[in-house]
Design a protein around this motif. Structure first.
Motif, PDB file in Angstrom:
ATOM      1  N   TRP A  53     -51.197 -15.701  -0.752  1.00 19.79           N
ATOM      2  CA  TRP A  53     -50.514 -16.738  -0.042  1.00 19.79           C
ATOM      3  C   TRP A  53     -49.672 -16.253   1.100  1.00 19.79           C
ATOM      4  CZ3 TRP A  53     -45.783 -18.481   1.532  1.00 19.79           C
ATOM      5  CH2 TRP A  53     -45.803 -19.945   1.917  1.00 19.79           C
TER       6      TRP A  53
ATOM      7  N   GLU B 156     -42.569 -28.026   8.647  1.00 24.78           N
ATOM      8  CA  GLU B 156     -43.427 -28.689   7.548  1.00 24.78           C
ATOM      9  C   GLU B 156     -44.352 -29.622   8.340  1.00 24.78           C
ATOM     10  OE1 GLU B 156     -40.734 -29.254   3.956  1.00 24.78           O
ATOM     11  OE2 GLU B 156     -42.723 -30.250   3.239  1.00 24.78           O
TER      12      GLU B 156
ATOM     13  N   ARG C  41     -55.563 -23.397  -0.736  1.00 24.88           N
ATOM     14  CA  ARG C  41     -55.949 -23.978  -1.912  1.00 24.88           C
ATOM     15  C   ARG C  41     -57.184 -25.118  -2.331  1.00 24.88           C
ATOM     16  NH1 ARG C  41     -50.157 -26.884  -2.907  1.00 24.88           N
ATOM     17  NH2 ARG C  41     -49.985 -26.906  -0.767  1.00 24.88           N
TER      18      ARG C  41
HETATM   19  S1  SF4 Z   1     -47.457 -27.315   2.307  1.00 21.00           S
HETATM   20 FE1  SF4 Z   1     -45.525 -26.888   1.242  1.00 21.00          FE
HETATM   21  S2  SF4 Z   1     -45.820 -24.916   0.269  1.00 21.00           S
HETATM   22 FE2  SF4 Z   1     -47.520 -25.239   1.787  1.00 21.00          FE
HETATM   23  S3  SF4 Z   1     -46.621 -24.204   3.522  1.00 21.00           S
HETATM   24 FE3  SF4 Z   1     -46.372 -26.046   3.909  1.00 21.00          FE
HETATM   25  S4  SF4 Z   1     -44.136 -26.454   3.024  1.00 21.00           S
HETATM   26 FE4  SF4 Z   1     -44.728 -24.560   2.260  1.00 21.00          FE
END
Ligand code: SF4
Length: 413
Positions: free
Chosen positions: A73, A85, A97
């Motif tokens: 990752w 985000e 994923r």
């Molecule tokens: S989905 Fe959540 S865990 Fe994945 S990169 Fe974005 S902030 Fe990080």
């Protein structure tokens, strides 16, 4: 029966989504897949896994635990650390994923693929749909987009999550998301482990409690968690030297920090029933000699008080003492008691979920599991209650909380 592989990120997002999938596709068999190498740190990853397992077990759904490929990752999101985000980093994260999920779906012969990430209002539905369809296409399976949030889905999820007392995380999962979410803070409690064991209020302590709950529920036992807030305390660093040589010691919970280095000598020795107290000349710091310091539990609440060092050897008036201590307080820490079976039962057995700051004391999972397993009939029939008390090693906080709420209150919370 056709299978649908459901990628799962946490207990909360799956508690309603899995029910919804079962309702919408009654002829399909859902199989969960927990593949989330984006979750940091590993204790947090394990905690979310345990809660996912609890949800799946309660619904009779098999759940596969994927590898914790955190290095894969990290490599994949290199260069996108500062993305906000819902930005490019998140797209890469979903891609990784869901691609793995599609691969596993193919391996187990599933015809369909979906993800409970679509439950979260913080995720971009269209991006997830586009990625899901693309990876499913690659493996010749079908991606199903469920709009879990419609018709009050989010409220239903919150209600179910509260009823099951699921752990509700306060960040998406990765360190970069956390850094973006909490700016200008000195440290991130989510990423800090101050203790070798299971310090009260830590993720390790919570994970321990949740593991016991999962084990007990799978034996058909009723469980209830009683959450409470308390003032947390941690040692950042402590040094006690005797004639320039460091000696094995502990620090009594809630001792305040000492400014700089304290150099002193013994002024007075007071012998009491269970300890010897050494007082110093220049400061109010005390050193206590106790026989078995590893099994010593301090059961009185003491906040912001003079530092007390605990040792297991005798000290002499001519000893040159050198002391340094840095501690930290956190007024927002949470711990919990776990009640297994009937809290009204006449007979109760108590265990503790935390260890002391040094990782000493406390119980192992094996000890608690074996006690529960041996007494499962008695617990089920209401003749015995098992209580796992939280925050024991910093003043028996859990025990005080347990006894201030009557059994009636506990049942009606
Ligand atoms: S989905 Fe959540 S865990 Fe994945 S990169 Fe974005 S902030 Fe990080």
């Amino acid at each position: 029966m056709e299978k649908i592989l459901v990628h799962i990120c946490c207990g909360v997002d799956s508690v309603y989504a899995l029910r919804y999938i079962k309702e919408q596709m009654p002829t399909a068999e859902p199989v969960g897949f927990f593949y989330d190498p984006n979750i940091h740190p590993e204790e947090e990853y394990n905690l979310r896994w345990i809660e996912t397992k609890r949800v799946c077990d309660s619904l009779g759904i098999e759940c596969i635990k994927g590898e914790y490929e955190v290095d894969v990752w990290m490599e994949r999101v290199k260069g996108y650390e500062n993305e906000p985000e819902r930005g490019e980093r998140c797209t890469i994260c979903h891609d990784l994923r869901l691609e793995k999920s599609a691969e596993i779906a193919k391996q187990i012969g599933a015809k369909y693929l979906t993800t409970v990430l679509m439950m979260s209002p913080k995720k971009d539905f269209d991006v997830l749909k586009e990625i899901g369809e693309r990876v499913a296409n690659k493996y010749n399976i079908e991606f199903v987009s469920f709009d879990f949030r419609k018709n009050g889905g989010t409220e239903k999820m919150n209600t179910l999550s509260r009823q099951s007392q699921l752990y509700h995380q306060n960040y998406c999962g990765c360190i970069y998301g956390l850094f973006g979410q909490k700016k200008n803070v000195e440290f991130y409690p989510e990423l800090v482990s101050f203790s070798k064991g299971r310090l009260a209020g830590s993720t390790q302590e919570l994970l321990f409690i949740k593991q016991i709950r999962l084990f007990s529920e799978n034996l058909g036992l009723n469980c209830f968690e009683q959450e409470f807030t308390f003032i947390g305390w941690r040692v950042i660093s402590s040094i006690l030297k005797l004639n320039s040589k460091e000696i094995y010691h502990k620090v009594l919970p809630y001792s305040v920090s000492i400014k700089g280095v304290l150099r002193d000598k013994i002024k007075e020795k007071i012998e009491t029933e269970n300890k010897v107290i050494y007082k110093l000349y220049k400061s109010t710091v005390e050193i206590w000699k106790i026989e078995d310091i590893d099994n010593f539990v301090w059961d009185k609440l003491r906040y912001n008080t003079d530092p007390v060092f605990i040792v297991q050897q005798d000290l002499n008036p001519e000893d040159k003492i050198e002391i340094q201590l840095k501690t930290e307080f956190d007024p927002t820490l949470k711990s919990r008691n776990l009640i297994i079976g009937n809290p009204n039962s006449y007979k109760k057995e108590f265990f503790y979920s935390d260890t002391d700051y040094y990782g000493k004391g406390g119980y192992s999972l094996t000890e608690i599991f074996s006690f529960i397993e041996k007494n499962v009939t008695q617990i089920k029939e209401g003749d015995l209650g098992v209580v796992i008390l939280g925050a024991n090693y910093c003043g028996k906080v859990g025990e005080k909380v347990f006894y201030t709420l009557s059994s009636k209150d506990i049942l009606s919370i």
